[in-house]
Write an enzyme that holds these catalytic residues in place. Structure first.
Site, PDB file in Angstrom:
ATOM      1  N   ARG A 239      13.607  34.256   2.515  1.00  8.72           N
ATOM      2  CA  ARG A 239      13.897  35.565   3.089  1.00  8.72           C
ATOM      3  C   ARG A 239      14.187  35.350   4.571  1.00  8.72           C
ATOM      4  O   ARG A 239      13.569  34.479   5.216  1.00  8.72           O
ATOM      5  CB  ARG A 239      12.699  36.512   2.951  1.00  8.72           C
ATOM      6  CG  ARG A 239      12.486  37.080   1.561  1.00  8.72           C
ATOM      7  CD  ARG A 239      13.577  38.081   1.175  1.00  8.72           C
ATOM      8  NE  ARG A 239      13.322  38.707  -0.115  1.00  8.72           N
ATOM      9  CZ  ARG A 239      13.787  38.256  -1.289  1.00  8.72           C
ATOM     10  NH1 ARG A 239      14.527  37.168  -1.336  1.00  8.72           N
ATOM     11  NH2 ARG A 239      13.528  38.912  -2.403  1.00  8.72           N
ATOM     12  N   GLU A 268      19.784  41.563   7.351  1.00  4.34           N
ATOM     13  CA  GLU A 268      20.711  41.225   6.291  1.00  4.34           C
ATOM     14  C   GLU A 268      21.458  42.484   5.886  1.00  4.34           C
ATOM     15  O   GLU A 268      20.791  43.473   5.574  1.00  4.34           O
ATOM     16  CB  GLU A 268      19.900  40.695   5.114  1.00  4.34           C
ATOM     17  CG  GLU A 268      20.676  39.738   4.264  1.00  4.34           C
ATOM     18  CD  GLU A 268      19.777  39.000   3.294  1.00  4.34           C
ATOM     19  OE1 GLU A 268      19.708  39.458   2.142  1.00  4.34           O
ATOM     20  OE2 GLU A 268      19.146  37.995   3.676  1.00  4.34           O
ATOM     21  N   HIS A 287      23.243  35.652   0.686  1.00  3.50           N
ATOM     22  CA  HIS A 287      22.116  35.822  -0.254  1.00  3.50           C
ATOM     23  C   HIS A 287      22.580  35.614  -1.710  1.00  3.50           C
ATOM     24  O   HIS A 287      22.504  36.520  -2.534  1.00  3.50           O
ATOM     25  CB  HIS A 287      21.475  37.200  -0.069  1.00  3.50           C
ATOM     26  CG  HIS A 287      20.039  37.250  -0.512  1.00  3.50           C
ATOM     27  ND1 HIS A 287      19.076  38.017   0.088  1.00  3.50           N
ATOM     28  CD2 HIS A 287      19.392  36.613  -1.526  1.00  3.50           C
ATOM     29  CE1 HIS A 287      17.915  37.861  -0.520  1.00  3.50           C
ATOM     30  NE2 HIS A 287      18.077  37.007  -1.519  1.00  3.50           N
TER      31      HIS A 287
HETATM   32  C1  DGY Z   1      15.012  37.283  -5.375  1.00  4.71           C
HETATM   33  O1  DGY Z   1      15.057  37.386  -6.606  1.00  4.71           O
HETATM   34  O2  DGY Z   1      14.014  37.574  -4.706  1.00  4.71           O
HETATM   35  C2  DGY Z   1      16.249  36.744  -4.696  1.00  4.71           C
HETATM   36  O3  DGY Z   1      16.175  36.803  -3.344  1.00  4.71           O
HETATM   37  C3  DGY Z   1      17.496  37.334  -5.282  1.00  4.71           C
HETATM   38  O4  DGY Z   1      17.638  36.605  -6.428  1.00  4.71           O
END
Ligand code: DGY
Length: 326
Positions: A239, A268, A287
């Protein structure tokens, strides 16, 4: 006639997930190609029993207050840092998520990002597209090596382990930092446990896969970056909040590290005029960790399954706050 539970879906999901939900529930689907605006979400959650959410939705006490009949939340993502899990648990609301089905795809993406960054593949592609490719040069776009180096994985969970397995195929030595050592990772992956500081100092490349929470916010800050090798690569596949982008930009401009590759940023999306995007040694993708056709379908269907089980009063297949069942 039996009244069907009401469900709010905040974004169309791939595959059959929504069709399955529509067979069982009264579904209110936000069908625009953008995240559901906050005011619409707060308004439309008012009368629903279940919420099928995305990682772009903030699910907090304000939302729970706006939706007093909400009994179940199911998110189409493994990460649930956008959800106030403690508040959900207090209210007895199980929160579903989608672990495991995305491990291998995400590991492919993040390992690919690492390789692309180390070997300067993104820069090479931009160079050709810009019409700059001339006769072969002995010193054009020389990068680092991945094979026979040391990779540090910050957060050796399920995806981190899948990255470690890929690294072994490249004869890469793997270090990892978790709160506790993981004897299984050491036995099966030949990985070695280190403190975060030691890992940053010893690794040629560092991949961040730890989940975002209060303890990991800006885990990679100026002090952490200054510990890394000047030839090192930093990859963030978790993240955006894990990496302080102001410090990262200084690190890349001033040569504290050689390069970075980010699948996630804070904020983001990163604004198109952000100064990090001007740097050739910073590769950023939007992402895409789990973004294969098959994996996104599997995530969407697992999220539907969690929602169905939750609304039927059964234990979810994958629940992010299992303490709710205690
Ligand atoms: C998640 O699943 O947390 C990812 O960041 C997106 O696949």
């Amino acid at each position: 006639m039996q009244i069907r539970p009401k469900v709010l879906v905040t974004r169309r999901a791939p595959g059959r997930a929504i069709d399955i939900l529509e067979q069982l529930f009264e579904v209110d689907l936000w069908d625009e190609n953008r995240a559901m605006p906050r005011d619409r979400l707060l308004d439309q959650v008012r009368k629903v029993d279940g919420l099928y959410s995305m990682l772009t939705d903030v699910i907090d006490t304000e939302l729970f207050e706006a939706g007093p009949s909400l009994r179940v939340v199911s998110q189409m993502a493994v990460g649930v840092d956008n959800v106030d899990l403690a508040a959900a648990t207090r209210l007895g609301i199980p929160v579903g998520h989608t672990p495991d089905v995305l491990n291998e795809t995400t590991a492919d993406t993040i390992f690919g990002l690492l390789l692309a960054s180390v070997r300067r593949i993104g820069e090479g592609a931009a160079y050709v597209k810009a019409g700059r490719w001339g006769p072969w040069q002995p010193d054009l776009l020389l990068g680092g090596d991945l094979h026979h180096t040391t990779l540090g994985i910050v957060g050796m969970g399920r995806i981190g382990s899948a990255i470690a397995r890929r690294a072994r195929g490249f004869d890469v030595r793997v270090l990892y930092s978790n709160r506790r050592s993981d004897p299984e990772a050491e036995r099966e992956l030949g990985a070695h446990h280190r403190t975060l500081e030691d890992l940053l100092q010893e690794s040629d490349h560092v991949v961040v896969m730890a989940p975002l929470n209060a303890g990991t916010y800006h885990l990679i800050d100026e002090a952490a970056l200054r510990l890394m090798k000047p030839t090192a690569t930093l990859v963030n596949g978790s993240r955006g909040g894990l990496v302080d982008l102001v410090a990262l930009e200084r690190a890349l401009r001033e040569g504290w590290i050689a390069r970075a590759a980010l699948d996630v940023t804070e904020p983001e999306p990163i604004p198109a005029d952000h100064s990090l995007l001007m740097l050739e040694n910073c590769l950023i993708i939007p992402h895409l960790g789990s973004a294969s056709v098959a994996t996104r379908k599997a995530m969407a269907e697992l999220a539907a399954e969690n929602l169905i089980k939750g609304l039927e009063g059964r234990r979810m297949t994958a629940c992010a706050n299992p303490e709710v069942y205690e």
